[in-house]
Write an enzyme that holds these catalytic residues in place. Sequence first.
Site, PDB file in Angstrom:
ATOM      1  N   ARG A 297      15.591   8.611   1.852  1.00  0.00           N
ATOM      2  CA  ARG A 297      15.326   7.882   3.106  1.00  0.00           C
ATOM      3  C   ARG A 297      15.372   8.818   4.311  1.00  0.00           C
ATOM      4  O   ARG A 297      14.543   8.719   5.215  1.00  0.00           O
ATOM      5  CB  ARG A 297      16.325   6.731   3.252  1.00  0.00           C
ATOM      6  CG  ARG A 297      15.973   5.590   2.316  1.00  0.00           C
ATOM      7  CD  ARG A 297      16.948   4.441   2.278  1.00  0.00           C
ATOM      8  NE  ARG A 297      16.364   3.414   1.412  1.00  0.00           N
ATOM      9  CZ  ARG A 297      16.867   2.202   1.221  1.00  0.00           C
ATOM     10  NH1 ARG A 297      17.997   1.843   1.804  1.00  0.00           N
ATOM     11  NH2 ARG A 297      16.240   1.340   0.437  1.00  0.00           N
ATOM     12  N   TYR A 433       7.269   2.985   2.648  1.00  0.00           N
ATOM     13  CA  TYR A 433       7.899   3.409   1.382  1.00  0.00           C
ATOM     14  C   TYR A 433       9.351   3.830   1.552  1.00  0.00           C
ATOM     15  O   TYR A 433       9.841   3.946   2.659  1.00  0.00           O
ATOM     16  CB  TYR A 433       7.042   4.404   0.610  1.00  0.00           C
ATOM     17  CG  TYR A 433       6.646   5.738   1.175  1.00  0.00           C
ATOM     18  CD1 TYR A 433       7.259   6.330   2.253  1.00  0.00           C
ATOM     19  CD2 TYR A 433       5.600   6.446   0.553  1.00  0.00           C
ATOM     20  CE1 TYR A 433       6.857   7.584   2.693  1.00  0.00           C
ATOM     21  CE2 TYR A 433       5.200   7.693   0.998  1.00  0.00           C
ATOM     22  CZ  TYR A 433       5.838   8.261   2.060  1.00  0.00           C
ATOM     23  OH  TYR A 433       5.446   9.489   2.489  1.00  0.00           O
ATOM     24  N   GLU A 434      10.038   3.979   0.449  1.00  0.00           N
ATOM     25  CA  GLU A 434      11.490   4.237   0.431  1.00  0.00           C
ATOM     26  C   GLU A 434      12.287   3.125   1.094  1.00  0.00           C
ATOM     27  O   GLU A 434      13.266   3.385   1.792  1.00  0.00           O
ATOM     28  CB  GLU A 434      11.842   5.559   1.134  1.00  0.00           C
ATOM     29  CG  GLU A 434      11.868   6.789   0.296  1.00  0.00           C
ATOM     30  CD  GLU A 434      12.301   6.568  -1.124  1.00  0.00           C
ATOM     31  OE1 GLU A 434      11.443   6.761  -1.974  1.00  0.00           O
ATOM     32  OE2 GLU A 434      13.453   6.210  -1.399  1.00  0.00           O
ATOM     33  N   GLY A 435      11.856   1.883   0.880  1.00  0.00           N
ATOM     34  CA  GLY A 435      12.494   0.743   1.557  1.00  0.00           C
ATOM     35  C   GLY A 435      11.811   0.534   2.891  1.00  0.00           C
ATOM     36  O   GLY A 435      11.931   1.364   3.790  1.00  0.00           O
TER      37      GLY A 435
END
Lengths: 574, 574
Positions: A297, A433-435
């Site tokens: 993140r 992306y990545e949450g």
Amino acid sequence: MPFTPAITEQRFVLDRIVAIGELGATDRFAAASDDVIDAVLEGAGALAAGEWAPLNRIGDTIGAKWTPDGVVMPDGFVAAYQDYVDGGWGTIGVPEEFGGQGLPFALQTAVLDTLGSANMGFALCPTLTVGAIEALSHHGSPEQQALYLPHLATGAWTGTMNLTEPQAGSDVGALRTQATPRGDGTWSIKGTKIYISFGDHDMAKNIVHLVLARTPGAPEGTRGISLFLVPKYRLDADGKPGDFNDVRVVSIEHKMGLHASPTCVLSFGDHDDCIGELIGAEHGGMRAMFTMMNNARLNVGLQGVQIAEGATQAAVAYARERIQSARAGSPDKSPVAIIDHPDVRRMLMRMKAQTQAARALVYYAAGQVDRATLGEDGAMNRLEVVTPLAKAHGTDLGNEVASLGIQVHGGMGFIEETGAAQYFREARITPIYEGTNGIQAADLVGRKLGLGHNQDGDGAFAALIADMRSEAKHERLITLIDACDAIGRRLQTADADDRLAASYPFLTMLSVATCGWLMEREGRAVPDSEFGRMKAASVRFYLDQIVPEALGLDAAASASADVLYALEPEAFAA
Amino acid sequence: MPFTPAITEQRFVLDRIVAIGELGATDRFAAASDDVIDAVLEGAGALAAGEWAPLNRIGDTIGAKWTPDGVVMPDGFVAAYQDYVDGGWGTIGVPEEFGGQGLPFALQTAVLDTLGSANMGFALCPTLTVGAIEALSHHGSPEQQALYLPHLATGAWTGTMNLTEPQAGSDVGALRTQATPRGDGTWSIKGTKIYISFGDHDMAKNIVHLVLARTPGAPEGTRGISLFLVPKYRLDADGKPGDFNDVRVVSIEHKMGLHASPTCVLSFGDHDDCIGELIGAEHGGMRAMFTMMNNARLNVGLQGVQIAEGATQAAVAYARERIQSARAGSPDKSPVAIIDHPDVRRMLMRMKAQTQAARALVYYAAGQVDRATLGEDGAMNRLEVVTPLAKAHGTDLGNEVASLGIQVHGGMGFIEETGAAQYFREARITPIYEGTNGIQAADLVGRKLGLGHNQDGDGAFAALIADMRSEAKHERLITLIDACDAIGRRLQTADADDRLAASYPFLTMLSVATCGWLMEREGRAVPDSEFGRMKAASVRFYLDQIVPEALGLDAAASASADVLYALEPEAFAA
């Protein structure tokens, strides 16, 4: 457009925000001497400017291609990647016991910053490998570490993260990929994963897939998920890549940007011949994945910085060259470079200030990774609370700056050949992306606000507020910190709907407060140089103009969810 | 994604914001009966949904193609355009004496809103024709009007605007295209124009280029510019398209979006055989061009509405279908449609509210065009002051909403097949063309703030403030209107640099105030229906959450230019 590595700025931020000198004074990071830091920044800059930047547009226009034999990278990428491996650039942040240089994560962040500013799609490949190294070095067995980490550390082998399935996006717990015991301690893997960045390519001798899957009889949801190591090629008796492991790349996505980064649909075990090894404990997959995801993140937040840096450099260069119209109010009626027009200069100043703010925020978080490694008091809490800010606000700023970059270019900005459009298109995936950034906001108001919280209020959030209060001098900044404090306290006890309805505006307010605090700190340490004067102007602009904007979010961050649920979903189509 | 024309909303805005009933009560617009208005909205909706929307993605993926014989449109466009011509959709706003239906400009705006929401790249073609009609009907000779207007009115012939040259973008006065008298009253045209939307295509029998050029001995700058009518094919004795007029399409641009709209480089008079006619007086080109540009600016603001409408419909449909995760805090752990998650609903509510705000703003401006046509007191001043707001803020909102649309789609939003990405890419040109939004801001704080201004303060700006004050009830809205009033008055006497440095944040504040005023008015008239409840929620969200954000721009709109000019241009590269 030639790319210039932002070395002076990076060194300044490493010194003032990361306090990398303190890290270098510890045994763990003793390798991080002043000379080494400079040499790393300059060496990475040379690779980025000399080899990676020239491939940025080729990556966009040609892109990675699917073939029946696997994904083929555009011309030049294989050689440029090999130079990255040969130069040891992958090993910077890897601990020495795993074949790395044992340098701080913050310095590795600076290297990825430079590489990604030159070519973000390309830099995504090493970024993913970093995640695989994190997961294996924390959760792998000694055998797994010995077999895989040295090759991942150099980047000779690359890593991937396999979470998403068509029905399991943000809801990872809904995944269906199966892992069945083979009786010899290994597992048979079967399932389909989507959105796998660099899921296949021709730059490395092996690809190490970290795959979330469900074992027989596992509980539903995230509690029943395990993490598996699934190489593209199984290792032979000498630990070299041998037989193909039945991991097939079905297709790659046709995306708005990042064409150099193949986004793969991967099918594991089409012929029931895909073998994986468990990493860590059965059903312990989410914990291992979070190790990997947290730093990932930060690295996506860093992509916001990369995009902002590249877009700003391009816009400044264009604005200094492009001659158009006399300056309003000037007796001289000759046309001037557009950088001399007030509104263009406002856009460029904003781009500079926001880029620096994003960098301060992400590097600060990276520094906390190192301080947590050192076991420094409160560092893990600080890292946890700023991670969603770094990811979400860093990527939001990347998007804002890329959009301003197009605007500075005028009509040329919409023409693909100029390059400004590529930054704009590529930035747009980073809040997803990545949450998604919405999930980051939910993480902030959910888990992070309550982290370490007790009746004295001295949790992670309160510590961040206290850190900011201890330094902040600017009046509007103090007002903003106070507003964040009040809203944050209120949200701690609000019901789920109200908390989530307010989460995104609150995340933005707290991010701007954090950036303002760090920028103000930078402003107190400016050197007497052209760089220092630019920094001072950016800090002033940030505090005087951008901080007050965040105060305008007060109402939204204080609103209840009522207005959102006043209607049935059908009404949104009315 | 099926497109649904926003007919209920359009009719509501025409009634409440345009007060189209008052227009229909005049002789000039007597044709605009209730029945006719409904029939027009529904007919345009059917054409848009049935024929134009299905071509939107084909337009993007195939795009217009350059060939040595001219530009060829993708399959389906020629037929769909012919149905537009045959249905009389081009004639809506054209006065009856020129072969039109004599309906209000505001109703034509609604028609273009619908067509462009379905297919913005395609709708740009008729939008440009509207501009050519405006210029000719106000400045053309009776002969020119008789020969050209009936064909432009139906759209059988299309129009273009030729301003830009490589060295003359925002600075139109720097253009070099030459017009030389041929001795028979006509002119020989020679020069190259760039960024000519629909400069060539195969949907019409003729293309009428309106070209800015310089006559021999003309003064420098904009004072020496004249406007010429240059058909692709010269008219024969019967007024039919005859000989080719030496207007060559050199190339088309490779753009980030709007691929269905060929952006041409046009070369006039390569073989010294390009003949044009003067429109209006020699050196009167800018005046004629402004007639055309002012309404074109509203139509570009309208493109912001179009994009916002299309992107919102797509996001709402996706969010109602996509099932992912249980609702936080709910005892029911089954996954729900993502529209039920608070932050997704916040994004959708914001998209709805901003789309409605943009539509209210642009339709209000369109209504003032009609009121100015009727000679209504103050209408021209109102139109002039809101035109930069409608263009700049309308397009800014289109961009914001398109970006939110991608976010709602998550990873799917970045995949081209989904369609959300196309809205996002296409939106990005709208803050640039027809005068960049920075130029709109300069126009606002330059010419428009001073318009009709006298010592009693009763100029155009003061009139807008007074209009808003007479109706506004919401506390934060009143605060915002007061802030705009104070800043606007201060800017009237500020020096050029300070005025321009503050121009963009001020434009945004004044735009939000105007939208808030109009939205609040809409909120007072909501019907008892699902549409009415959605409208009420959007209005509440706008006033409670979006209006306060604009107050956060107070500092930036009040700042001086000092911080921007504290540095030499070189420092921006430091």
